[in-house]
Design an enzyme around this catalytic site. Structure first.
Site, PDB file in Angstrom:
ATOM      1  N   HIS A   7     -23.835 -28.697  15.026  1.00 26.09           N
ATOM      2  CA  HIS A   7     -22.518 -28.444  15.610  1.00 26.09           C
ATOM      3  C   HIS A   7     -22.566 -27.669  16.923  1.00 26.09           C
ATOM      4  O   HIS A   7     -21.522 -27.479  17.556  1.00 26.09           O
ATOM      5  CB  HIS A   7     -21.653 -27.674  14.609  1.00 26.09           C
ATOM      6  CG  HIS A   7     -21.573 -28.346  13.276  1.00 26.09           C
ATOM      7  ND1 HIS A   7     -22.435 -28.029  12.250  1.00 26.09           N
ATOM      8  CD2 HIS A   7     -20.767 -29.350  12.821  1.00 26.09           C
ATOM      9  CE1 HIS A   7     -22.144 -28.791  11.203  1.00 26.09           C
ATOM     10  NE2 HIS A   7     -21.153 -29.600  11.522  1.00 26.09           N
ATOM     11  N   GLY A  24      -9.392 -19.672  17.185  1.00 27.78           N
ATOM     12  CA  GLY A  24      -9.421 -20.956  16.501  1.00 27.78           C
ATOM     13  C   GLY A  24      -9.318 -22.122  17.465  1.00 27.78           C
ATOM     14  O   GLY A  24      -9.967 -23.146  17.282  1.00 27.78           O
ATOM     15  N   ARG A  28      -7.724 -21.896  23.836  1.00 26.16           N
ATOM     16  CA  ARG A  28      -7.690 -20.444  23.993  1.00 26.16           C
ATOM     17  C   ARG A  28      -9.061 -19.925  24.398  1.00 26.16           C
ATOM     18  O   ARG A  28      -9.179 -18.972  25.174  1.00 26.16           O
ATOM     19  CB  ARG A  28      -7.218 -19.770  22.706  1.00 26.16           C
ATOM     20  CG  ARG A  28      -6.875 -18.286  22.899  1.00 26.16           C
ATOM     21  CD  ARG A  28      -6.395 -17.647  21.609  1.00 26.16           C
ATOM     22  NE  ARG A  28      -5.215 -18.323  21.105  1.00 26.16           N
ATOM     23  CZ  ARG A  28      -4.852 -18.308  19.827  1.00 26.16           C
ATOM     24  NH1 ARG A  28      -5.599 -17.695  18.928  1.00 26.16           N
ATOM     25  NH2 ARG A  28      -3.753 -18.923  19.434  1.00 26.16           N
ATOM     26  N   ARG A  47     -18.015 -31.943  19.697  1.00 29.10           N
ATOM     27  CA  ARG A  47     -16.729 -32.189  19.049  1.00 29.10           C
ATOM     28  C   ARG A  47     -15.569 -31.511  19.793  1.00 29.10           C
ATOM     29  O   ARG A  47     -14.512 -31.251  19.202  1.00 29.10           O
ATOM     30  CB  ARG A  47     -16.741 -31.725  17.592  1.00 29.10           C
ATOM     31  CG  ARG A  47     -17.728 -32.481  16.721  1.00 29.10           C
ATOM     32  CD  ARG A  47     -17.830 -31.874  15.338  1.00 29.10           C
ATOM     33  NE  ARG A  47     -18.779 -32.604  14.516  1.00 29.10           N
ATOM     34  CZ  ARG A  47     -18.475 -33.317  13.448  1.00 29.10           C
ATOM     35  NH1 ARG A  47     -17.204 -33.428  13.066  1.00 29.10           N
ATOM     36  NH2 ARG A  47     -19.407 -33.931  12.742  1.00 29.10           N
ATOM     37  N   ARG A  91     -13.277 -12.391  15.526  1.00 31.60           N
ATOM     38  CA  ARG A  91     -12.238 -13.419  15.461  1.00 31.60           C
ATOM     39  C   ARG A  91     -11.007 -12.920  16.209  1.00 31.60           C
ATOM     40  O   ARG A  91     -10.548 -11.792  15.987  1.00 31.60           O
ATOM     41  CB  ARG A  91     -11.881 -13.734  14.010  1.00 31.60           C
ATOM     42  CG  ARG A  91     -10.528 -14.437  13.872  1.00 31.60           C
ATOM     43  CD  ARG A  91     -10.345 -15.134  12.552  1.00 31.60           C
ATOM     44  NE  ARG A  91      -8.935 -15.332  12.237  1.00 31.60           N
ATOM     45  CZ  ARG A  91      -8.110 -16.148  12.888  1.00 31.60           C
ATOM     46  NH1 ARG A  91      -8.546 -16.843  13.922  1.00 31.60           N
ATOM     47  NH2 ARG A  91      -6.843 -16.269  12.523  1.00 31.60           N
ATOM     48  N   GLY A  93      -7.264 -14.334  16.764  1.00 28.35           N
ATOM     49  CA  GLY A  93      -6.396 -15.429  16.394  1.00 28.35           C
ATOM     50  C   GLY A  93      -5.003 -14.974  16.048  1.00 28.35           C
ATOM     51  O   GLY A  93      -4.656 -13.799  16.176  1.00 28.35           O
ATOM     52  N   SER A  94      -4.214 -15.906  15.595  1.00 30.85           N
ATOM     53  CA  SER A  94      -2.841 -15.620  15.199  1.00 30.85           C
ATOM     54  C   SER A  94      -2.781 -15.392  13.693  1.00 30.85           C
ATOM     55  O   SER A  94      -3.661 -15.810  12.941  1.00 30.85           O
ATOM     56  CB  SER A  94      -1.922 -16.769  15.603  1.00 30.85           C
ATOM     57  OG  SER A  94      -2.366 -17.988  15.032  1.00 30.85           O
ATOM     58  N   GLU A 182      -3.814 -15.268   7.421  1.00 31.55           N
ATOM     59  CA  GLU A 182      -4.498 -16.137   8.379  1.00 31.55           C
ATOM     60  C   GLU A 182      -5.450 -17.014   7.580  1.00 31.55           C
ATOM     61  O   GLU A 182      -5.353 -17.043   6.354  1.00 31.55           O
ATOM     62  CB  GLU A 182      -5.164 -15.323   9.491  1.00 31.55           C
ATOM     63  CG  GLU A 182      -6.071 -14.195   9.028  1.00 31.55           C
ATOM     64  CD  GLU A 182      -7.439 -14.687   8.616  1.00 31.55           C
ATOM     65  OE1 GLU A 182      -8.205 -15.102   9.501  1.00 31.55           O
ATOM     66  OE2 GLU A 182      -7.756 -14.648   7.408  1.00 31.55           O
ATOM     67  N   MET A 183      -6.381 -17.724   8.227  1.00 33.40           N
ATOM     68  CA  MET A 183      -7.132 -18.732   7.493  1.00 33.40           C
ATOM     69  C   MET A 183      -8.641 -18.717   7.733  1.00 33.40           C
ATOM     70  O   MET A 183      -9.325 -19.663   7.348  1.00 33.40           O
ATOM     71  CB  MET A 183      -6.586 -20.131   7.830  1.00 33.40           C
ATOM     72  CG  MET A 183      -5.117 -20.317   7.530  1.00 33.40           C
ATOM     73  SD  MET A 183      -4.518 -22.004   7.773  1.00 33.40           S
ATOM     74  CE  MET A 183      -5.263 -22.833   6.374  1.00 33.40           C
ATOM     75  N   GLU A 184      -9.181 -17.642   8.324  1.00 28.97           N
ATOM     76  CA  GLU A 184     -10.610 -17.668   8.668  1.00 28.97           C
ATOM     77  C   GLU A 184     -11.402 -16.416   8.308  1.00 28.97           C
ATOM     78  O   GLU A 184     -12.621 -16.476   8.142  1.00 28.97           O
ATOM     79  CB  GLU A 184     -10.775 -17.919  10.181  1.00 28.97           C
ATOM     80  CG  GLU A 184     -10.439 -19.320  10.654  1.00 28.97           C
ATOM     81  CD  GLU A 184      -8.967 -19.546  10.888  1.00 28.97           C
ATOM     82  OE1 GLU A 184      -8.521 -20.699  10.813  1.00 28.97           O
ATOM     83  OE2 GLU A 184      -8.256 -18.554  11.164  1.00 28.97           O
ATOM     84  N   SER A 206       2.018 -13.906  15.039  1.00 32.97           N
ATOM     85  CA  SER A 206       2.716 -15.017  15.686  1.00 32.97           C
ATOM     86  C   SER A 206       3.908 -15.511  14.874  1.00 32.97           C
ATOM     87  O   SER A 206       4.753 -16.231  15.399  1.00 32.97           O
ATOM     88  CB  SER A 206       1.751 -16.188  15.895  1.00 32.97           C
ATOM     89  OG  SER A 206       1.240 -16.632  14.647  1.00 32.97           O
ATOM     90  N   ASP A 207       3.960 -15.137  13.595  1.00 37.11           N
ATOM     91  CA  ASP A 207       5.029 -15.576  12.710  1.00 37.11           C
ATOM     92  C   ASP A 207       5.441 -14.426  11.802  1.00 37.11           C
ATOM     93  O   ASP A 207       4.596 -13.585  11.431  1.00 37.11           O
ATOM     94  CB  ASP A 207       4.566 -16.732  11.810  1.00 37.11           C
ATOM     95  CG  ASP A 207       4.048 -17.920  12.583  1.00 37.11           C
ATOM     96  OD1 ASP A 207       4.812 -18.876  12.739  1.00 37.11           O
ATOM     97  OD2 ASP A 207       2.880 -17.882  13.023  1.00 37.11           O
ATOM     98  N   ARG A 221       1.225 -19.024  21.775  1.00 34.59           N
ATOM     99  CA  ARG A 221       0.030 -18.739  20.977  1.00 34.59           C
ATOM    100  C   ARG A 221      -1.239 -18.984  21.787  1.00 34.59           C
ATOM    101  O   ARG A 221      -2.258 -18.336  21.577  1.00 34.59           O
ATOM    102  CB  ARG A 221       0.014 -19.623  19.722  1.00 34.59           C
ATOM    103  CG  ARG A 221       1.123 -19.338  18.740  1.00 34.59           C
ATOM    104  CD  ARG A 221       1.223 -20.456  17.710  1.00 34.59           C
ATOM    105  NE  ARG A 221       2.465 -20.371  16.968  1.00 34.59           N
ATOM    106  CZ  ARG A 221       2.540 -20.074  15.665  1.00 34.59           C
ATOM    107  NH1 ARG A 221       1.452 -19.833  14.982  1.00 34.59           N
ATOM    108  NH2 ARG A 221       3.700 -20.033  15.067  1.00 34.59           N
TER     109      ARG A 221
END
Length: 248
Positions: A7, A24, A28, A47, A91, A93-94, A182-184, A206-207, A221
């Site tokens: 990768h 992410g 950005r 990718r 990291r 991120g939002s 968040e997701m990471e 962000s939310d 974002r």
């Protein structure tokens, strides 16, 4: 050190810095490189996951996208730590605020990451691993926030494997004191713990996941999280003096 992984294919001899900032979104990543780094060079675009290396206040720093979710963060952070000599990943991120203590554009650093992911099951533990950040990186971030006069909220994040859900979802995690979702972060923290490296998640709200619900749009974002970017870069500069860690 590897020159190629499935990768990451190095495009420049400059390689990666000791610290990598990981948003992410590849756009950005490009924004940070073009607006904050001196002499940035593209070092990866497999990718379309753009990675750049340049200099911030004389310190070699990289920025590369992680993609969305823990499987994607798990792949890229593992390869950076394991094969490219990276010591620190931050990291950037939002996140969605779970606690009313957090408002739009607030900065949150995750001291730990609760999660509904099974990412930690790979270690075959007779129990549950607690994904936590590097205290050294957190200390650098708090020092940077103080010097920039930026309020930084520190607490638990909730790293979710699901963005859309049929149940109560992340709201239940607010009862455990999680500041934001968040997701990471959990996958990043577990990789750093397993490989003996340092990691920290710094997010911009962000939310709002509580009433009255509110959110920033996609353009905001991508380009308006300047305080988070500056904080992460100052943290990276401070972290350059941290001792070298051997990969486990």
């Amino acid at each position: 050190m590897a020159e190629n992984t499935p990768h990451i294919n190095l495009l420049s001899s400059i390689g990666f810095g000791k610290t990598v900032l990981m948003p992410g979104d590849p756009l950005r990543s490009k924004y940070i490189a073009e607006n904050y780094l001196e002499s940035p060079e593209l070092v990866n675009n497999v990718r379309g996951v753009n990675g750049y290396t340049g200099f911030y206040k004389g310190v070699k720093v990289s920025v590369m996208a992680s993609g969305m979710g823990m499987p994607s963060m798990g792949i890229y952070s593992y390869e950076l730590f394991k094969f490219f000599g990276v010591q620190n990943i931050i990291r950037v991120g939002s996140a969605g605020a779970l606690s009313p203590e957090c408002g739009l554009r607030d900065l949150v650093a995750g001291i730990g990451a609760c999660t509904n992911s099974s990412y930690g099951s790979q270690y075959g533990l007779e129990g549950t691993a607690a994904p936590v950040c590097s205290y050294d990186l957190l200390r650098c971030a708090q020092g940077a926030a103080d010097s920039l006069s930026l309020p930084l909220k520190v607490g638990s994040l909730f790293s979710s494997d699901t963005f859309y859900t049929d149940g109560e979802g992340s709201a239940e995690w607010a009862k455990l004191g999680c500041l934001a979702v968040e997701m990471e972060a959990a996958a990043l923290y577990l990789n750093a713990m397993r490989l003996g490296k340092r990691a920290l998640a710094v997010c911009t709200i962000s939310d709002l996941c509580y009433e009255p619900f509110d959110a920033l749009d996609a353009e905001a974002r991508q380009t308006s999280f300047t305080q988070m970017m500056e904080l992460a870069l100052e943290t990276a500069a401070a972290a350059d003096s941290l001792p070298h860690l051997e990969t486990r």
